[in-house]
Scaffold this motif. Structure first.
Motif, PDB file in Angstrom:
ATOM      1  N   VAL A 139       0.845  -1.143   0.144  1.00 14.20           N
ATOM      2  CA  VAL A 139      -0.123   0.103   0.114  1.00 14.20           C
ATOM      3  C   VAL A 139       0.711   1.169  -0.028  1.00 14.20           C
ATOM      4  CG1 VAL A 139      -1.721   1.236   1.379  1.00 14.20           C
ATOM      5  CG2 VAL A 139      -1.950  -1.025   1.272  1.00 14.20           C
ATOM      6  N   ASP A 140       1.954   1.219   0.901  1.00 12.43           N
ATOM      7  CA  ASP A 140       2.945   2.479   0.961  1.00 12.43           C
ATOM      8  C   ASP A 140       3.579   2.438  -0.560  1.00 12.43           C
ATOM      9  OD1 ASP A 140       2.158   2.731   3.664  1.00 12.43           O
ATOM     10  OD2 ASP A 140       4.198   2.116   4.349  1.00 12.43           O
ATOM     11  N   LEU A 141       3.809   1.453  -1.014  1.00 12.61           N
ATOM     12  CA  LEU A 141       4.637   1.502  -2.226  1.00 12.61           C
ATOM     13  C   LEU A 141       3.910   1.904  -3.419  1.00 12.61           C
ATOM     14  CD1 LEU A 141       7.436   0.369  -3.309  1.00 12.61           C
ATOM     15  CD2 LEU A 141       6.278  -1.669  -4.071  1.00 12.61           C
ATOM     16  N   ALA A 142       2.552   1.405  -3.239  1.00 14.47           N
ATOM     17  CA  ALA A 142       1.520   2.075  -4.269  1.00 14.47           C
ATOM     18  C   ALA A 142       1.296   3.635  -4.188  1.00 14.47           C
ATOM     19  CB  ALA A 142       0.163   1.226  -4.079  1.00 14.47           C
ATOM     20  N   ALA A 143       1.553   3.994  -2.780  1.00 13.88           N
ATOM     21  CA  ALA A 143       1.374   5.593  -2.679  1.00 13.88           C
ATOM     22  C   ALA A 143       2.567   6.215  -3.274  1.00 13.88           C
ATOM     23  CB  ALA A 143       1.134   6.083  -1.169  1.00 13.88           C
ATOM     24  N   ASP A 144       3.654   5.419  -3.128  1.00 12.20           N
ATOM     25  CA  ASP A 144       4.999   5.991  -3.804  1.00 12.20           C
ATOM     26  C   ASP A 144       5.028   6.294  -5.408  1.00 12.20           C
ATOM     27  OD1 ASP A 144       6.302   6.095  -1.221  1.00 12.20           O
ATOM     28  OD2 ASP A 144       7.145   4.115  -1.359  1.00 12.20           O
ATOM     29  N   ARG A 145       4.436   4.885  -5.964  1.00 11.48           N
ATOM     30  CA  ARG A 145       4.087   4.953  -7.190  1.00 11.48           C
ATOM     31  C   ARG A 145       3.336   5.937  -7.921  1.00 11.48           C
ATOM     32  NH1 ARG A 145       7.861   0.563  -8.090  1.00 11.48           N
ATOM     33  NH2 ARG A 145       7.118   0.117 -10.554  1.00 11.48           N
ATOM     34  N   ALA A 146       2.240   6.114  -7.223  1.00 13.04           N
ATOM     35  CA  ALA A 146       1.324   7.100  -7.430  1.00 13.04           C
ATOM     36  C   ALA A 146       1.932   8.402  -7.579  1.00 13.04           C
ATOM     37  CB  ALA A 146      -0.072   7.089  -6.391  1.00 13.04           C
ATOM     38  N   GLY A 147       2.772   8.723  -6.549  1.00  8.13           N
ATOM     39  CA  GLY A 147       3.297  10.224  -6.555  1.00  8.13           C
ATOM     40  C   GLY A 147       4.298  10.207  -7.675  1.00  8.13           C
ATOM     41  N   LEU A 148       4.941   9.249  -8.222  1.00  3.34           N
ATOM     42  CA  LEU A 148       5.669   8.978  -9.322  1.00  3.34           C
ATOM     43  C   LEU A 148       4.818   9.429 -10.758  1.00  3.34           C
ATOM     44  CD1 LEU A 148       8.037   6.141  -8.420  1.00  3.34           C
ATOM     45  CD2 LEU A 148       8.454   8.584  -7.906  1.00  3.34           C
ATOM     46  N   VAL A 149       3.883   8.804 -10.718  1.00  2.00           N
ATOM     47  CA  VAL A 149       3.009   9.055 -11.872  1.00  2.00           C
ATOM     48  C   VAL A 149       2.611  10.424 -12.003  1.00  2.00           C
ATOM     49  CG1 VAL A 149       0.712   8.562 -12.635  1.00  2.00           C
ATOM     50  CG2 VAL A 149       1.784   6.835 -11.875  1.00  2.00           C
ATOM     51  N   PHE A 150       2.359  11.152 -10.877  1.00  2.00           N
ATOM     52  CA  PHE A 150       1.810  12.704 -10.883  1.00  2.00           C
ATOM     53  C   PHE A 150       3.175  13.438 -11.259  1.00  2.00           C
ATOM     54  CE2 PHE A 150      -1.863  11.113  -9.288  1.00  2.00           C
ATOM     55  CZ  PHE A 150      -2.872  11.541  -9.950  1.00  2.00           C
ATOM     56  N   ALA A 151       4.313  13.110 -10.723  1.00  2.00           N
ATOM     57  CA  ALA A 151       5.525  13.978 -10.904  1.00  2.00           C
ATOM     58  C   ALA A 151       5.845  13.698 -12.248  1.00  2.00           C
ATOM     59  CB  ALA A 151       6.634  13.291 -10.026  1.00  2.00           C
ATOM     60  N   ARG A 152       5.670  12.600 -12.914  1.00  2.00           N
ATOM     61  CA  ARG A 152       6.081  12.541 -14.434  1.00  2.00           C
ATOM     62  C   ARG A 152       5.117  13.411 -15.186  1.00  2.00           C
ATOM     63  NH1 ARG A 152       6.924   7.070 -13.096  1.00  2.00           N
ATOM     64  NH2 ARG A 152       4.988   6.532 -13.732  1.00  2.00           N
ATOM     65  N   GLN A 153       3.809  13.385 -14.839  1.00  2.00           N
ATOM     66  CA  GLN A 153       2.875  14.288 -15.573  1.00  2.00           C
ATOM     67  C   GLN A 153       3.058  15.689 -15.319  1.00  2.00           C
ATOM     68  OE1 GLN A 153      -0.759  12.744 -14.177  1.00  2.00           O
ATOM     69  NE2 GLN A 153      -0.701  10.934 -15.163  1.00  2.00           N
ATOM     70  N   SER A 182       5.890  17.119 -14.689  1.00  2.00           N
ATOM     71  CA  SER A 182       7.341  17.528 -15.231  1.00  2.00           C
ATOM     72  C   SER A 182       7.332  17.512 -16.562  1.00  2.00           C
ATOM     73  CB  SER A 182       8.265  16.656 -14.731  1.00  2.00           C
ATOM     74  OG  SER A 182       8.402  16.698 -13.265  1.00  2.00           O
ATOM     75  N   ASN A 183       6.322  16.944 -17.270  1.00  2.00           N
ATOM     76  CA  ASN A 183       6.099  17.172 -18.779  1.00  2.00           C
ATOM     77  C   ASN A 183       5.356  18.492 -19.297  1.00  2.00           C
ATOM     78  OD1 ASN A 183       5.470  16.422 -21.482  1.00  2.00           O
ATOM     79  ND2 ASN A 183       4.766  14.218 -21.168  1.00  2.00           N
ATOM     80  N   PRO A 184       6.140  19.048 -20.028  1.00  2.00           N
ATOM     81  CA  PRO A 184       5.668  20.330 -20.665  1.00  2.00           C
ATOM     82  C   PRO A 184       4.254  20.196 -21.280  1.00  2.00           C
ATOM     83  CG  PRO A 184       8.166  20.307 -21.211  1.00  2.00           C
ATOM     84  CD  PRO A 184       7.617  18.823 -20.553  1.00  2.00           C
ATOM     85  N   ALA A 185       4.123  18.942 -22.026  1.00  2.00           N
ATOM     86  CA  ALA A 185       2.896  18.810 -22.745  1.00  2.00           C
ATOM     87  C   ALA A 185       1.592  18.454 -21.564  1.00  2.00           C
ATOM     88  CB  ALA A 185       3.067  17.552 -23.656  1.00  2.00           C
ATOM     89  N   THR A 186       1.916  17.957 -20.473  1.00  2.00           N
ATOM     90  CA  THR A 186       0.537  17.419 -19.525  1.00  2.00           C
ATOM     91  C   THR A 186       0.841  18.370 -18.476  1.00  2.00           C
ATOM     92  OG1 THR A 186       2.232  15.806 -18.788  1.00  2.00           O
ATOM     93  CG2 THR A 186       0.264  15.235 -20.428  1.00  2.00           C
ATOM     94  N   ALA A 187       1.933  19.417 -18.298  1.00  2.00           N
ATOM     95  CA  ALA A 187       2.215  20.008 -16.864  1.00  2.00           C
ATOM     96  C   ALA A 187       0.998  20.918 -16.413  1.00  2.00           C
ATOM     97  CB  ALA A 187       3.418  20.902 -16.903  1.00  2.00           C
ATOM     98  N   ALA A 188       0.504  21.547 -17.371  1.00  2.00           N
ATOM     99  CA  ALA A 188      -0.803  22.522 -17.017  1.00  2.00           C
ATOM    100  C   ALA A 188      -2.026  21.816 -16.773  1.00  2.00           C
ATOM    101  CB  ALA A 188      -0.817  23.364 -18.229  1.00  2.00           C
ATOM    102  N   ALA A 189      -2.392  20.915 -17.311  1.00  2.00           N
ATOM    103  CA  ALA A 189      -3.661  19.739 -17.248  1.00  2.00           C
ATOM    104  C   ALA A 189      -3.192  19.237 -15.821  1.00  2.00           C
ATOM    105  CB  ALA A 189      -3.877  18.798 -18.348  1.00  2.00           C
ATOM    106  N   THR A 190      -2.251  18.707 -15.549  1.00  2.00           N
ATOM    107  CA  THR A 190      -1.807  18.129 -14.212  1.00  2.00           C
ATOM    108  C   THR A 190      -2.242  18.979 -13.135  1.00  2.00           C
ATOM    109  OG1 THR A 190      -0.329  16.461 -15.281  1.00  2.00           O
ATOM    110  CG2 THR A 190      -0.216  16.709 -12.985  1.00  2.00           C
ATOM    111  N   ALA A 191      -1.640  20.314 -13.334  1.00  2.00           N
ATOM    112  CA  ALA A 191      -1.646  21.281 -12.015  1.00  2.00           C
ATOM    113  C   ALA A 191      -3.143  21.625 -11.825  1.00  2.00           C
ATOM    114  CB  ALA A 191      -0.959  22.585 -12.620  1.00  2.00           C
TER     115      ALA A 191
END
Length: 182
Positions: A98-112, A114-123
């Motif tokens: 469960v903790d690992l899933a939370a870690d990996r979920a944070g990584l998904v959002f960090a990638r989005q 940090s990507n100029p193409a998806t940064a505004a929508a993610t924010a």
């Protein structure tokens, strides 16, 4: 344009570091230079960061995202896995998927973010994010509290086929959740 996208990416990075400072510790501000020192000048915090009813999940999510946007996805992933292995040792709380899933979920959002193409929508999406958007409820049913012996018996090691299959299932849930929320 490109400079506007880059500015949004930088704002997202700063937001993830600030969130990690709030959810985990102001020491996470070291990821952004003198942020911890500047925060000491601010007034006290209000409340706790909670994700799915747990402060530890908020901390895992936020710190992984902050590590990823500051030091790279591989560092964020490795630190989350190391923390869970450490927890599986005697005296720890046990390896938690469960903790690992939370870690990996944070990584998904960090990638989005940090990507100029998806940064505004993610924010925009993060401003009104629900718990289910940040960490799918299915992730809360994963195994927790595994001792080192139990982890090794079932998953062998972090580079094993068994462990990779388990994390691939987590990633598939996170990717499906992210795709549905677009």
């Amino acid at each position: 344009g490109p400079s506007e996208s880059n500015a949004i990416v930088e704002q997202n990075r700063a937001a993830f570091v600030a969130l990690a400072m709030y959810a985990e510790s102001t020491e996470a501000g070291r990821l952004a230079g003198d942020a911890a020192q500047r925060v000491r000048q601010c007034k006290g915090q209000n409340g706790e960061a909670i994700l799915a009813g747990r402060t530890d999940l908020a901390s895992h999510w936020a710190l992984s995202a902050a590590l990823a946007v500051s030091l790279g996805d591989d560092v964020g992933r490795a630190m989350g896995e190391w923390k869970e292995l450490s927890d599986s040792r005697p005296g720890g709380s046990g390896f938690s998927f469960v903790d690992l899933a939370a870690d990996r979920a944070g990584l998904v959002f960090a990638r989005q973010a940090s990507n100029p193409a998806t940064a505004a929508a993610t924010a925009r999406n993060l401003r009104t994010a629900t718990t289910e958007y940040l960490l799918p409820i299915r992730a809360l049913a994963l195994s927790e509290g595994l001792t080192e012996r139990q982890f090794v018996s079932k998953f062998k090691a972090l580079d094993s086929t068994q462990f990779n299959a388990a994390t691939s299932r987590i990633d598939a849930v996170l990717e499906k959740n992210e795709a549905l929320s677009r």
